[in-house]
Design a protein around this motif. Structure first.
Motif, PDB file in Angstrom:
ATOM      1  N   SER A 211      49.433   5.292  18.477  1.00  0.00           N
ATOM      2  CA  SER A 211      48.398   4.516  17.789  1.00  0.00           C
ATOM      3  C   SER A 211      47.939   5.206  16.510  1.00  0.00           C
ATOM      4  CB  SER A 211      47.201   4.297  18.726  1.00  0.00           C
ATOM      5  OG  SER A 211      47.587   3.593  19.877  1.00  0.00           O
ATOM      6  N   GLY A 212      48.787   6.072  15.955  1.00  0.00           N
ATOM      7  CA  GLY A 212      48.421   6.816  14.757  1.00  0.00           C
ATOM      8  C   GLY A 212      48.002   8.229  15.112  1.00  0.00           C
ATOM      9  N   PHE A 213      47.418   8.921  14.155  1.00  0.00           N
ATOM     10  CA  PHE A 213      46.987  10.291  14.403  1.00  0.00           C
ATOM     11  C   PHE A 213      45.838  10.319  15.404  1.00  0.00           C
ATOM     12  CE2 PHE A 213      49.076  11.063  10.308  1.00  0.00           C
ATOM     13  CZ  PHE A 213      49.761  12.226  10.611  1.00  0.00           C
ATOM     14  N   PRO A 214      45.807  11.319  16.280  1.00  0.00           N
ATOM     15  CA  PRO A 214      44.676  11.457  17.197  1.00  0.00           C
ATOM     16  C   PRO A 214      43.360  11.569  16.436  1.00  0.00           C
ATOM     17  CG  PRO A 214      46.469  12.934  17.813  1.00  0.00           C
ATOM     18  CD  PRO A 214      46.829  12.360  16.468  1.00  0.00           C
ATOM     19  N   VAL A 215      42.277  11.164  17.093  1.00  0.00           N
ATOM     20  CA  VAL A 215      40.964  11.162  16.446  1.00  0.00           C
ATOM     21  C   VAL A 215      40.603  12.541  15.922  1.00  0.00           C
ATOM     22  CG1 VAL A 215      38.499  10.790  16.817  1.00  0.00           C
ATOM     23  CG2 VAL A 215      40.162   9.209  17.806  1.00  0.00           C
ATOM     24  N   SER A 216      40.946  13.571  16.674  1.00  0.00           N
ATOM     25  CA  SER A 216      40.603  14.926  16.246  1.00  0.00           C
ATOM     26  C   SER A 216      41.248  15.264  14.904  1.00  0.00           C
ATOM     27  CB  SER A 216      41.029  15.946  17.308  1.00  0.00           C
ATOM     28  OG  SER A 216      42.429  15.881  17.519  1.00  0.00           O
ATOM     29  N   SER A 217      42.502  14.785  14.690  1.00  0.00           N
ATOM     30  CA  SER A 217      43.189  15.040  13.427  1.00  0.00           C
ATOM     31  C   SER A 217      42.524  14.296  12.280  1.00  0.00           C
ATOM     32  CB  SER A 217      44.664  14.604  13.532  1.00  0.00           C
ATOM     33  OG  SER A 217      45.336  15.353  14.505  1.00  0.00           O
ATOM     34  N   VAL A 218      42.106  13.059  12.549  1.00  0.00           N
ATOM     35  CA  VAL A 218      41.430  12.262  11.530  1.00  0.00           C
ATOM     36  C   VAL A 218      40.109  12.914  11.144  1.00  0.00           C
ATOM     37  CG1 VAL A 218      40.381  10.028  11.008  1.00  0.00           C
ATOM     38  CG2 VAL A 218      42.519  10.127  12.297  1.00  0.00           C
ATOM     39  N   ASN A 219      39.358  13.375  12.141  1.00  0.00           N
ATOM     40  CA  ASN A 219      38.083  14.037  11.878  1.00  0.00           C
ATOM     41  C   ASN A 219      38.284  15.315  11.069  1.00  0.00           C
ATOM     42  OD1 ASN A 219      36.721  12.062  13.264  1.00  0.00           O
ATOM     43  ND2 ASN A 219      36.556  13.225  15.165  1.00  0.00           N
ATOM     44  N   ALA A 220      39.318  16.077  11.422  1.00  0.00           N
ATOM     45  CA  ALA A 220      39.592  17.322  10.712  1.00  0.00           C
ATOM     46  C   ALA A 220      39.946  17.040   9.250  1.00  0.00           C
ATOM     47  CB  ALA A 220      40.728  18.081  11.401  1.00  0.00           C
ATOM     48  N   LEU A 221      40.733  15.993   9.029  1.00  0.00           N
ATOM     49  CA  LEU A 221      41.107  15.637   7.664  1.00  0.00           C
ATOM     50  C   LEU A 221      39.872  15.198   6.878  1.00  0.00           C
ATOM     51  CD1 LEU A 221      43.199  15.122   5.461  1.00  0.00           C
ATOM     52  CD2 LEU A 221      43.567  12.844   6.447  1.00  0.00           C
ATOM     53  N   GLY A 222      38.997  14.419   7.514  1.00  0.00           N
ATOM     54  CA  GLY A 222      37.771  13.978   6.851  1.00  0.00           C
ATOM     55  C   GLY A 222      36.887  15.149   6.468  1.00  0.00           C
ATOM     56  N   SER A 223      36.785  16.122   7.369  1.00  0.00           N
ATOM     57  CA  SER A 223      35.970  17.304   7.094  1.00  0.00           C
ATOM     58  C   SER A 223      36.553  18.110   5.946  1.00  0.00           C
ATOM     59  CB  SER A 223      35.870  18.177   8.349  1.00  0.00           C
ATOM     60  OG  SER A 223      35.240  17.477   9.406  1.00  0.00           O
ATOM     61  N   PHE A 224      37.881  18.196   5.896  1.00  0.00           N
ATOM     62  CA  PHE A 224      38.537  18.938   4.825  1.00  0.00           C
ATOM     63  C   PHE A 224      38.303  18.275   3.470  1.00  0.00           C
ATOM     64  CE2 PHE A 224      42.399  19.649   2.223  1.00  0.00           C
ATOM     65  CZ  PHE A 224      42.272  20.999   2.033  1.00  0.00           C
TER      66      PHE A 224
END
Length: 233
Positions: A211-224
């Motif tokens: 279903s795409g990148f895991p939520v944790s990866s999305v959150n990490a990218l947003g924080s970066f």
């Protein structure tokens, strides 16, 4: 996205070749566009493929085996006459292996190949893009790192995620690891293609990306992105 998608096979021809092979029987070999093994190492790889019974797709970029960045990576050059960049090519290998192998020169439809059921392994330089694509599609990796973060990516694949191995060699007379030979390569390929646990782990891990990148990866990218934005203002 590259506009210079020149190759000796079309996507349809690659697909039809894969369709003719048993499920999980093909190893895909590609070292990306920037850097690859030396000419001598390419020759050892060719010997390993010649002497094996393994189905394979081998992608060879213009300028393979030469130092520096291949011209194909720099994009199309506007000139009156286009000169092909010379490099290593396994002359005669296609005749020897026949329909058992497909040697692609130039651009290859990597996602099509990795997502096809006949593809059962990926001999890769462990560049991050290739590594992520293989993980997402559940294809085990045989790492042949060449520089930089590729060595870390190889350890991630083999030691942490346990979805493949890193190719290894013996020790030379000086006590240092020697250059890979055909036996090292053949042993690595065979190990990857027959290891049931590695294949099961790769398929299991790929389900996390359905279903795409895991939520944790999305959150990490947003924080970066937010961090970079703050530093830039």
């Amino acid at each position: 996205m590259r506009t210079n998608r020149k190759a000796n096979y079309t996507e349809d021809e690659v697909f039809q070749w894969l369709e003719s092979k048993p499920i999980g029987s093909v190893i895909y070999i590609s070292f990306g566009s920037e850097v690859g093994p030396s000419v001598d190492e390419y020759k050892e790889l060719a010997k390993a493929l010649e002497e094996s019974s393994q189905h394979f797709i081998w992608v060879i970029q213009p300028g393979s085996g030469k130092t520096g960045i291949p011209k194909s990576f720099l994009g199309p050059v506007q000139t009156d006459s286009e000169e092909e960049e010379e490099g290593y090519y396994p002359e005669g290998l296609d005749t020897i292996v026949g329909d058992r192998g497909l040697i692609i020169t130039g651009w290859a439809p990597q996602l099509l190949i990795l997502s096809h059921p006949s593809t059962g392994g990926f001999l890769s330089h462990c560049g991050w893009n290739s590594t992520v694509e293989a993980i997402g599609l559940g294809v085990p990796i045989l790492g042949w790192p060449l520089r930089g973060d590729q060595f870390d990516n190889g350890r991630l694949v083999a030691n942490h995620l346990k979805i493949g191995f890193v190719i290894t060699s013996g020790v030379g007379e000086d006590g240092r690891p020697r250059r890979f030979n055909k036996d090292d390569i053949a042993a690595g390929v065979e190990r990857l293609m027959i290891d049931v646990e590695v294949h099961e782990q790769a398929k299991k891990l790929s389900k996390e990306f359905e279903s795409g990148f895991p939520v944790s990866s999305v959150n990490a990218l947003g924080s970066f992105v937010e961090f970079i934005s703050q530093k830039a203002t």
